[in-house]
Design a protein around this motif. Structure first.
Motif, mmCIF file in Angstrom:
data_model
loop_
_atom_site.group_PDB
_atom_site.id
_atom_site.type_symbol
_atom_site.label_atom_id
_atom_site.label_comp_id
_atom_site.label_asym_id
_atom_site.label_seq_id
_atom_site.Cartn_x
_atom_site.Cartn_y
_atom_site.Cartn_z
ATOM 1 N N MET A 69 -16.119 -21.889 -14.645
ATOM 2 C CA MET A 69 -15.728 -22.281 -13.159
ATOM 3 C C MET A 69 -14.416 -22.933 -13.516
ATOM 4 N N VAL A 70 -14.068 -23.496 -14.442
ATOM 5 C CA VAL A 70 -12.621 -24.261 -14.536
ATOM 6 C C VAL A 70 -11.703 -23.003 -14.523
ATOM 7 N N CYS A 71 -11.948 -21.764 -15.064
ATOM 8 C CA CYS A 71 -10.995 -20.793 -15.061
ATOM 9 C C CYS A 71 -11.013 -20.232 -13.474
ATOM 10 N N ALA A 72 -11.758 -20.239 -12.917
ATOM 11 C CA ALA A 72 -11.934 -19.833 -11.536
ATOM 12 C C ALA A 72 -11.121 -20.607 -10.635
ATOM 13 N N LEU A 73 -11.272 -22.153 -10.818
ATOM 14 C CA LEU A 73 -10.646 -22.994 -10.123
ATOM 15 C C LEU A 73 -8.837 -23.037 -10.674
ATOM 16 N N GLY A 74 -8.808 -22.560 -12.030
ATOM 17 C CA GLY A 74 -7.228 -22.469 -12.457
ATOM 18 C C GLY A 74 -6.635 -21.273 -11.577
ATOM 19 N N ALA A 75 -7.298 -20.477 -11.446
ATOM 20 C CA ALA A 75 -6.763 -19.138 -10.892
ATOM 21 C C ALA A 75 -6.391 -19.594 -9.177
ATOM 22 N N ALA A 76 -7.565 -20.415 -8.723
ATOM 23 C CA ALA A 76 -7.270 -20.674 -7.306
ATOM 24 C C ALA A 76 -6.101 -21.529 -7.048
ATOM 25 N N VAL A 77 -5.862 -22.460 -7.896
ATOM 26 C CA VAL A 77 -4.726 -23.223 -8.024
ATOM 27 C C VAL A 77 -3.245 -22.294 -8.047
ATOM 28 N N CYS A 78 -3.424 -21.546 -8.922
ATOM 29 C CA CYS A 78 -2.300 -20.776 -9.145
ATOM 30 C C CYS A 78 -2.040 -20.037 -7.850
ATOM 31 N N PHE A 79 -3.134 -19.381 -7.434
ATOM 32 C CA PHE A 79 -2.967 -18.254 -6.291
ATOM 33 C C PHE A 79 -2.430 -19.172 -4.914
ATOM 34 N N GLY A 80 -3.135 -20.316 -4.712
ATOM 35 C CA GLY A 80 -2.851 -21.209 -3.536
ATOM 36 C C GLY A 80 -1.441 -21.799 -3.728
ATOM 37 N N THR A 81 -0.906 -21.801 -4.921
ATOM 38 C CA THR A 81 0.506 -22.547 -5.041
ATOM 39 C C THR A 81 1.412 -21.299 -4.730
ATOM 40 N N ALA A 82 0.997 -20.267 -5.339
ATOM 41 C CA ALA A 82 1.870 -18.900 -4.883
ATOM 42 C C ALA A 82 2.144 -18.634 -3.650
ATOM 43 N N THR A 83 0.964 -18.574 -2.630
ATOM 44 C CA THR A 83 1.018 -18.479 -1.425
ATOM 45 C C THR A 83 2.005 -18.983 -0.877
ATOM 46 N N VAL A 84 2.334 -20.524 -1.007
ATOM 47 C CA VAL A 84 3.290 -21.069 -0.180
ATOM 48 C C VAL A 84 4.805 -20.405 -0.400
ATOM 49 N N PHE A 85 5.047 -20.110 -1.845
ATOM 50 C CA PHE A 85 6.305 -19.565 -2.136
ATOM 51 C C PHE A 85 6.740 -18.203 -1.566
#
Length: 280
Positions: free
Chosen positions: A1-17
């Motif tokens: 689940m740590v990797c899944a949450l890491g992916a969510a952080v990356c994708f969520g931040t990328a969406t802003v940019f």
């Protein structure tokens, strides 16, 4: 689940940019491919792509150890990350309801983490691989024709298409059981992954710039969660911990509902120009 949450952080931040870049890129002519080419010339979009690449690595690692339904719900929660990042970096004010939605997403993911079993051991049939390839090609055709769509349903169609494309990526990661070059070249899932991912990026860029972003993002969340989760349970053997199926279903529904409530953060808001002061 740590990797899944890491992916969510990356994708969520990328969406802003990427959303800011997509809005700027929308000022020219041409079709969907031209829109994407203008977007990739901007450093914000390139930074977003870099974060997406890192998120994809986390996503692959998560899909190798967790059921698809848990990973897809975690990826949908990237909207909660986008909301928080927008609040901090762009000084977007979140309402109490939106902060509540962020908490709901976290609660849903916690329930999923407690209830999720190991990934299914079934490798998937060749028929499923070809079905995923067919869906990927269909999404690519939709991406190329997206500029010709019109009407209120346009944003929803583009968002759903992007969601289905990302859903293909989630499923095909599990359908690639060998990384040997000869096996990769003869596996339809390899081509489905590449085509589906590329189509999803084009559709997402278009959805961020055209029509109602809230509607498009809601379609994205639906497309990338429900379908892949069903495939994982029905065809790939994904299961929950014994006696906790109800908790997994509840956690999935809560996490997705919370993400839907944050759908407007599929697009980072663009600052309004300051109003000119009246001349005395």
């Amino acid at each position: 689940m740590v990797c899944a949450l890491g992916a969510a952080v990356c994708f969520g931040t990328a969406t802003v940019f990427q959303a800011v870049a997509a809005q700027t890129a929308g000022t020219g002519g041409g079709g969907e491919a031209a829109l994407l080419l203008r977007a990739v010339r901007q450093w914000r979009y390139l930074l977003g792509l870099g974060l997406d690449g890192l998120g994809f690595v986390f996503q692959i690692a998560a899909l190798r150890s967790l059921p698809i339904y848990a990973v897809s719900a975690a990826l949908a929660s990237s909207l909660a990350v986008t909301a928080v990042v927008a609040a901090r970096l762009l000084r977007v004010r979140l309402s109490g309801t939106e902060w509540g939605a962020v908490a709901v997403v976290c609660a849903g993911l916690a329930m999923l983490g407690l209830a999720s079993g190991p990934e299914g051991k079934e490798g998937g049939s060749d028929a499923l691989r070809y079905v995923m390839l067919g869906v990927a090609v269909g999404m690519l055709l939709l991406a190329l024709a997206g500029g010709r769509l019109s009407g209120r349903a346009r944003a929803l169609v583009l968002g759903l298409g992007a969601g289905f494309g990302f859903g293909v990526v989630e499923v095909t990661v599990r359908l690639i059981d060998s990384l040997a070059p000869a096996d990769l070249l003869t596996n339809p899932a390899t081509y489905a992954l590449v085509i589906g991912g590329g189509a999803a990026f084009i559709l997402l860029t278009s959805a961020l710039q055209r029509g109602s972003v809230t509607t498009a993002t809601a379609g994205l969340v639906i497309g990338e969660t429900i379908g892949p989760a069903a495939v994982g349970v029905i065809w790939l053997g994904d299961r929950t911990r014994e006696g906790l199926t109800w908790l997994a279903v509840l956690g999935f529904a809560v996490a997705v509902a919370g993400a839907m409530a944050l759908a407007r953060f599929g697009e980072a808001p663009v600052e309004e120009p300051a109003a000119e002061e009246p001349v005395a």
